[in-house]
Design a protein around this motif. Structure first.
Motif, PDB file in Angstrom:
ATOM      1  N   CYS A 249      10.232   1.776  15.814  1.00  0.00           N
ATOM      2  CA  CYS A 249      11.601   1.854  15.285  1.00  0.00           C
ATOM      3  C   CYS A 249      12.113   3.294  15.291  1.00  0.00           C
ATOM      4  N   GLU A 250      13.255   3.508  15.901  1.00  0.00           N
ATOM      5  CA  GLU A 250      13.866   4.845  16.006  1.00  0.00           C
ATOM      6  C   GLU A 250      14.178   5.410  14.623  1.00  0.00           C
ATOM      7  N   HIS A 251      14.609   4.551  13.709  1.00  0.00           N
ATOM      8  CA  HIS A 251      14.942   5.003  12.343  1.00  0.00           C
ATOM      9  C   HIS A 251      13.720   5.628  11.672  1.00  0.00           C
ATOM     10  N   PHE A 252      12.578   4.950  11.771  1.00  0.00           N
ATOM     11  CA  PHE A 252      11.373   5.461  11.124  1.00  0.00           C
ATOM     12  C   PHE A 252      10.791   6.665  11.862  1.00  0.00           C
ATOM     13  N   ARG A 253      11.060   6.737  13.133  1.00  0.00           N
ATOM     14  CA  ARG A 253      10.559   7.870  13.917  1.00  0.00           C
ATOM     15  C   ARG A 253      11.075   9.193  13.344  1.00  0.00           C
ATOM     16  N   SER A 254      12.312   9.155  12.880  1.00  0.00           N
ATOM     17  CA  SER A 254      12.880  10.384  12.305  1.00  0.00           C
ATOM     18  C   SER A 254      12.641  10.475  10.798  1.00  0.00           C
ATOM     19  N   SER A 255      12.787   9.357  10.080  1.00  0.00           N
ATOM     20  CA  SER A 255      12.680   9.414   8.609  1.00  0.00           C
ATOM     21  C   SER A 255      11.253   9.661   8.125  1.00  0.00           C
ATOM     22  N   LEU A 256      10.251   9.274   8.924  1.00  0.00           N
ATOM     23  CA  LEU A 256       8.860   9.461   8.503  1.00  0.00           C
ATOM     24  C   LEU A 256       8.207  10.684   9.141  1.00  0.00           C
ATOM     25  N   GLU A 257       8.954  11.429   9.927  1.00  0.00           N
ATOM     26  CA  GLU A 257       8.387  12.531  10.699  1.00  0.00           C
ATOM     27  C   GLU A 257       7.662  13.537   9.798  1.00  0.00           C
ATOM     28  N   ASP A 258       8.310  14.011   8.765  1.00  0.00           N
ATOM     29  CA  ASP A 258       7.706  15.005   7.871  1.00  0.00           C
ATOM     30  C   ASP A 258       7.471  14.439   6.473  1.00  0.00           C
ATOM     31  N   ASN A 259       7.401  13.134   6.394  1.00  0.00           N
ATOM     32  CA  ASN A 259       7.245  12.484   5.090  1.00  0.00           C
ATOM     33  C   ASN A 259       5.765  12.317   4.764  1.00  0.00           C
ATOM     34  N   GLU A 260       5.312  12.979   3.711  1.00  0.00           N
ATOM     35  CA  GLU A 260       3.910  12.899   3.306  1.00  0.00           C
ATOM     36  C   GLU A 260       3.687  11.849   2.220  1.00  0.00           C
ATOM     37  N   ASP A 261       4.775  11.243   1.727  1.00  0.00           N
ATOM     38  CA  ASP A 261       4.639  10.257   0.653  1.00  0.00           C
ATOM     39  C   ASP A 261       3.927   9.003   1.155  1.00  0.00           C
ATOM     40  N   ASP A 262       3.237   8.337   0.236  1.00  0.00           N
ATOM     41  CA  ASP A 262       2.623   7.064   0.614  1.00  0.00           C
ATOM     42  C   ASP A 262       3.335   5.889  -0.052  1.00  0.00           C
ATOM     43  N   ILE A 263       4.413   6.185  -0.792  1.00  0.00           N
ATOM     44  CA  ILE A 263       5.260   5.136  -1.364  1.00  0.00           C
ATOM     45  C   ILE A 263       6.719   5.477  -1.081  1.00  0.00           C
ATOM     46  N   VAL A 264       7.464   4.503  -0.578  1.00  0.00           N
ATOM     47  CA  VAL A 264       8.897   4.677  -0.338  1.00  0.00           C
ATOM     48  C   VAL A 264       9.635   3.580  -1.092  1.00  0.00           C
ATOM     49  N   GLU A 265      10.573   3.975  -1.959  1.00  0.00           N
ATOM     50  CA  GLU A 265      11.360   2.983  -2.687  1.00  0.00           C
ATOM     51  C   GLU A 265      12.580   2.582  -1.862  1.00  0.00           C
ATOM     52  N   MET A 266      12.874   1.286  -1.851  1.00  0.00           N
ATOM     53  CA  MET A 266      13.997   0.770  -1.064  1.00  0.00           C
ATOM     54  C   MET A 266      14.863  -0.096  -1.971  1.00  0.00           C
ATOM     55  N   SER A 267      16.116   0.280  -2.131  1.00  0.00           N
ATOM     56  CA  SER A 267      17.025  -0.472  -3.001  1.00  0.00           C
ATOM     57  C   SER A 267      18.214  -1.064  -2.245  1.00  0.00           C
ATOM     58  N   GLU A 268      18.404  -0.653  -0.996  1.00  0.00           N
ATOM     59  CA  GLU A 268      19.580  -1.108  -0.241  1.00  0.00           C
ATOM     60  C   GLU A 268      19.497  -2.574   0.177  1.00  0.00           C
ATOM     61  N   PHE A 269      18.256  -3.096   0.345  1.00  0.00           N
ATOM     62  CA  PHE A 269      18.093  -4.458   0.834  1.00  0.00           C
ATOM     63  C   PHE A 269      17.136  -5.229  -0.068  1.00  0.00           C
ATOM     64  N   SER A 270      17.254  -6.547  -0.058  1.00  0.00           N
ATOM     65  CA  SER A 270      16.398  -7.390  -0.890  1.00  0.00           C
ATOM     66  C   SER A 270      14.972  -7.443  -0.330  1.00  0.00           C
ATOM     67  N   TYR A 271      14.042  -7.868  -1.168  1.00  0.00           N
ATOM     68  CA  TYR A 271      12.638  -7.959  -0.753  1.00  0.00           C
ATOM     69  C   TYR A 271      12.448  -8.906   0.440  1.00  0.00           C
ATOM     70  N   PRO A 272      12.991 -10.135   0.428  1.00  0.00           N
ATOM     71  CA  PRO A 272      12.780 -11.027   1.584  1.00  0.00           C
ATOM     72  C   PRO A 272      13.312 -10.447   2.889  1.00  0.00           C
ATOM     73  N   VAL A 273      14.475  -9.799   2.806  1.00  0.00           N
ATOM     74  CA  VAL A 273      15.087  -9.229   4.004  1.00  0.00           C
ATOM     75  C   VAL A 273      14.263  -8.053   4.531  1.00  0.00           C
ATOM     76  N   TYR A 274      13.873  -7.138   3.635  1.00  0.00           N
ATOM     77  CA  TYR A 274      13.154  -5.955   4.109  1.00  0.00           C
ATOM     78  C   TYR A 274      11.746  -6.314   4.585  1.00  0.00           C
ATOM     79  N   ARG A 275      11.131  -7.273   3.920  1.00  0.00           N
ATOM     80  CA  ARG A 275       9.806  -7.706   4.367  1.00  0.00           C
ATOM     81  C   ARG A 275       9.892  -8.347   5.751  1.00  0.00           C
TER      82      ARG A 275
END
Length: 554
Positions: free
Chosen positions: A419-445
Motif C-alpha cells: 500500500c502506497e499510503h503505508f509506504r510513506s506513513s510507516l517509513e520513520d514510524n517506530e511505534d508498534d501501536i497505531v490508533e485509528m478513529s476515522e473508520f469503523s473496526y469492520p471496515v478497517y479490518r
C-alpha cells in the motif's frame, strides 16, 4: 513471486520459524486440468486422493477420497462406472460395492472395461465384456465390480494393464496372467482364440521374473528383472520392435535391446517406449503423428533412441488410447511429442508442466489419464496461503492498529509493500501501536485483510464504508471490489443509500448501476424510508435524470 518470497523472509527471518510454503514444481497435482472434474464441487475436489479419467471422449471418471470412499461419474458407457445400471450421472455417485477397498492400481480398455487391483492384491473387473476382457468366463457386460479369482486365488496382483479389449495382471512373484480379445495373439496363449478367464503367460516367460507390464491397443509387453523386454500380439506397425510386421502369438524377446537394461515400458495406441537404467529412452512402432520423437513420421520396427536432453529421463508416459508420448527428466523438465491437440510434434518439446500427467490432461486426444493419478495431501502452503494465515496473528506481528477498542495485528513490511499510503506513513514510524478513529473496526479490518488476501468479504452496507476508505487511500482495485460487492447486494430497501454513497465517492460505474436499479424498481423504491430521507440535492438530480430517461411517462 519475488515480492512474496521477500515478504516471507521479512516475516520469518528474525524469528527463525519455518516457512510454510512450497515451490510450484512441488504443488499438489491439479486435477482440475481434466474438464470432467468441473462437475465436482470445490469441497469434493479437496477430498480427492486418487483419480482416473477414461472413456472415448474422456467422459468417465473414478476417484477415491481421503476417507477411502470411491466415487464415479460420467456417461456410464457399457456400465463402466460399476453402479449396477447404464444410467449416466452428472453428479458423483459412491461405488458402494467396493466399500472398504483401497485401490493399488487401475487400468481401462476402449469398451471401456475396468481392471482394478486392491492393496491386498485382489482383482475386480467391470464394464464392456464382448471379448471376455473381464475374465469372468462370460461375454456379458459387467454392471458391478466382479472379483476375479480363477487362477489368481493364491496370488497377489501388484500391477494391471489393459489393451483395447484384453487385460494383463502382474503378480508379486513375477508372473503375468492375461485374458480377453486375442485376434492377434495379444493374450500370448499361442492361438488367436479369445481367452475367457485368466491364463498365465508362459513360453519364454515361464522361468522369468516380470517386474513391469504394459498394453498397446492389441499388443502386450513385459519387462523382466534382468532388464530384457518380451513382447507379443499385434505387430502391423512394428510396435513389437522385432524388425518385422508379423503378429506374435507368444512372448518373444526384443533382441535389438541386447546389452541394454530396461526398467520400464509404456505403450501408446500402436507405439512403444522403454526407459533404460541409464535414463535413456528408446521408441518403436507407429509414427504417423511423430509419437516416436525421431523428427520424422516414418514407422520404426526396431528400437530407436529418442534424444530428449543430456539430463537423465526418470519417467516415460503413453496410453493405448492415444498417440501421445511424454517424459520427465531428473531435473524436473517435462517433454511431450506425438499427437498434441491435433498437431503432430515429431521431436520432444519442452513444456511448462511439472508432471507428465498434465501433458495428457491438456494435449492428449482423448484427454484421459495414462495412469491412476495419486494426489498427495497438500500439507504445505503456497506463499500466498502463508501470508493469508499471518493476518491478525499476534505471534508474528510487529504492528497493531487500535480501532474501536480492538486490536488488529499486522506486519509493517507487508503493509509498506502492498500500500502506497503505508509506504510513506510507516517509513520513520517506530511505534508498534497505531490508533485509528476515522473508520469503523469492520471496515478497517477488511481493508488490512485485503492487503493480505486480495479479496474482501463484507455486507453491501459495510462495503460502502470500505469504498470510502479505498477512495481516501486511492486504492483503485479495492474500490472496484467494493463496487462489485455493493452491486451484488443491492435491493429496493438500500438502493437509495447505495446510490447516495456512489455519488459521494465518485464511483460513476456504481452510480449508474444504482440509478438503473432504482428506475427499474421505481414504485417500490419511492416508498422506502431511504427515499423519504433522501438528500434534497440528490433528490432533485434523481428526479431530473429519471425524467430524462422517461421514467414518468404514462
Amino acid at each position: 513471486v519475488e515480492d512474496e518470497l521477500f515478504l516471507l523472509y521479512a516475516l520469518y527471518g528474525k524469528s527463525g520459524k519455518p516457512v510454510q510454503a512450497t515451490l510450484s514444481s512441488l504443488k499438489m497435482l491439479d486435477v482440475g486440468k481434466w474438464p470432467i472434474f468441473s462437475l465436482c464441487s470445490e469441497a469434493e475436489l479437496q477430498l480427492v486422493r486418487q483419480a482416473c479419467v477414461f472413456g472415448s471422449a474422456s467422459n468417465e471418471l473414478l476417484y477415491t477420497t481421503v476417507n477411502d470412499e470411491i466415487f464415479v461419474l460420467g456417461t456410464n458407457c457399457c456400465g463402466c462406472l460399476g453402479l449396477g445400471d447404464v444410467q449416466s450421472t452428472i453428479e458423483p455417485r459412491r461405488l458402494d460395492s467396493l466399500s472398504g477397498k483401497k485401490i493399488a492400481c487401475l487400468s481401462y480398455g476402449s469398451g471401456p472395461h475396468i481392471v482394478l487391483a486392491t492393496t491386498e492384491g485382489e482383482v475386480f473387473t467391470w464394464g464392456h465384456n464382448a471379448y471376455s476382457q473381464l475374465g469372468n468366463g462370460t461375454t456379458n457386460a459387467g454392471l458391478v465390480p466382479y472379483h476375479i479369482s480363477t487362477n489368481l486365488s493364491n496370488k497377489q496382483v501388484i500391477e494391471v494393464a489393459c489393451g483395447s479389449y484384453h487385460s494383463l495382471v502382474l503378480t508379486s512373484d513375477g508372473e503375468v496372467f492375461a485374458w480377453g480379445y486375442n485376434n492377434s495373439g495379444q493374450v500370448g496363449s499361442g492361438s488367436t482364440a479369445n481367452q475367457p478367464i485368466p491364463r498365465r503367460v508362459t513360453g519364454c516367460l515361464q522361468s522369468k521374473v516380470v517386474v513391469n507390464i504394459a498394453c498397446g491397443q492389441m499388443c502386450s509387453m513385459a519387462v523382466v528383472n534382468t532388464g530384457e523386454v518380451f513382447v507379443w500380439g499385434y505387430n502391423g506397425n512394428g510396435q513389437l520392435g522385432l524388425g518385422s510386421s508379423g503378429n506374435q502369438p507368444t512372448p518373444c524377446r526384443v533382441a535389438a535391446l541386447q546389452g541394454i537394461r530396461v526398467q520400464r515400458v509404456a505403450c501408446g495406441y500402436a507405439h512403444t517406449l522403454v526407459l533404460t537404467d541409464e535414463g535413456q529412452v528408446y521408441a518403436w512402432g507407429a509414427n504417423s503423428y511423430g509419437q516416436l520423437g525421431t523428427g520424422n513420421k516414418s514407422n520404426q520396427s526396431y528400437p530407436t533412441p529418442v534424444v530428449v536432453e543430456k539430463d537423465r529421463i526418470i519417467e516415460i508416459a503413453a496410453c493405448h488410447s492415444a498417440h501421445t508420448s511424454a517424459a520427465k527428466t531428473q531435473g524436473g523438465h517435462v517433454y511431450m511429442w506425438g499427437q498434441c491437440r491435433g498437431q503432430s510434434v515429431t521431436l520432444p518439446h519442452l513444456t511448462h508442466f511439472s508432471s507428465t500427467d498434465d501433458v495428457f490432461a491438456c494435449f492428449a486426444t482423448p484427454a484421459v489419464t495414462w495412469r491412476l493419478l495419486s494426489v498427495e495431501p497438500d500439507d504445505h502452503l503456497t506463499v500466498a496461503e502463508s501470508l493469508k494465515r499471518e493476518f491478525d496473528n499476534p505471534n508474528t506481528a510487529d504492528l497493531k492498529f487500535l480501532v474501536d477498542g480492538k486490536y488488529i495485528y499486522v506486519h509493517k513490511v507487508l503493509l509498506k509493500i502492498r500500500c502506497e499510503h503505508f509506504r510513506s506513513s510507516l517509513e520513520d514510524n517506530e511505534d508498534d501501536i497505531v490508533e485509528m478513529s476515522e473508520f469503523s473496526y469492520p471496515v478497517y479490518r477488511a481493508f488490512l485483510e485485503y492487503l493480505y488476501t486480495d479479496s474482501i468479504s463484507l455486507s453491501p452496507e459495510e462495503a460502502v464504508g470500505l469504498l470510502d476508505l479505498a477512495t481516501f487511500y486511492r486504492e483503485n482495485r479495492l474500490k472496484k471490489l467494493c463496487q462489485q460487492t455493493i452491486k451484488q447486494g443491492i435491493c429496493e430497501e438500500n438502493a437509495i443509500a447505495l446510490l447516495s454513497a456512489a455519488v459521494k465517492y465518485e464511483a460513476q460505474d456504481l452510480e449508474e448501476f444504482c440509478f438503473r436499479f432504482c428506475i427499474n424498481h421505481l414504485t417500490v423504491v419511492t416508498q422506502t424510508s431511504g427515499f423519504a430521507e433522501m438528500d434534497h440535492d440528490l433528490l432533485k438530480n434523481f428526479i431530473s435524470k429519471a425524467s430524462r430517461v422517461g421514467a414518468f411517462k404514462n
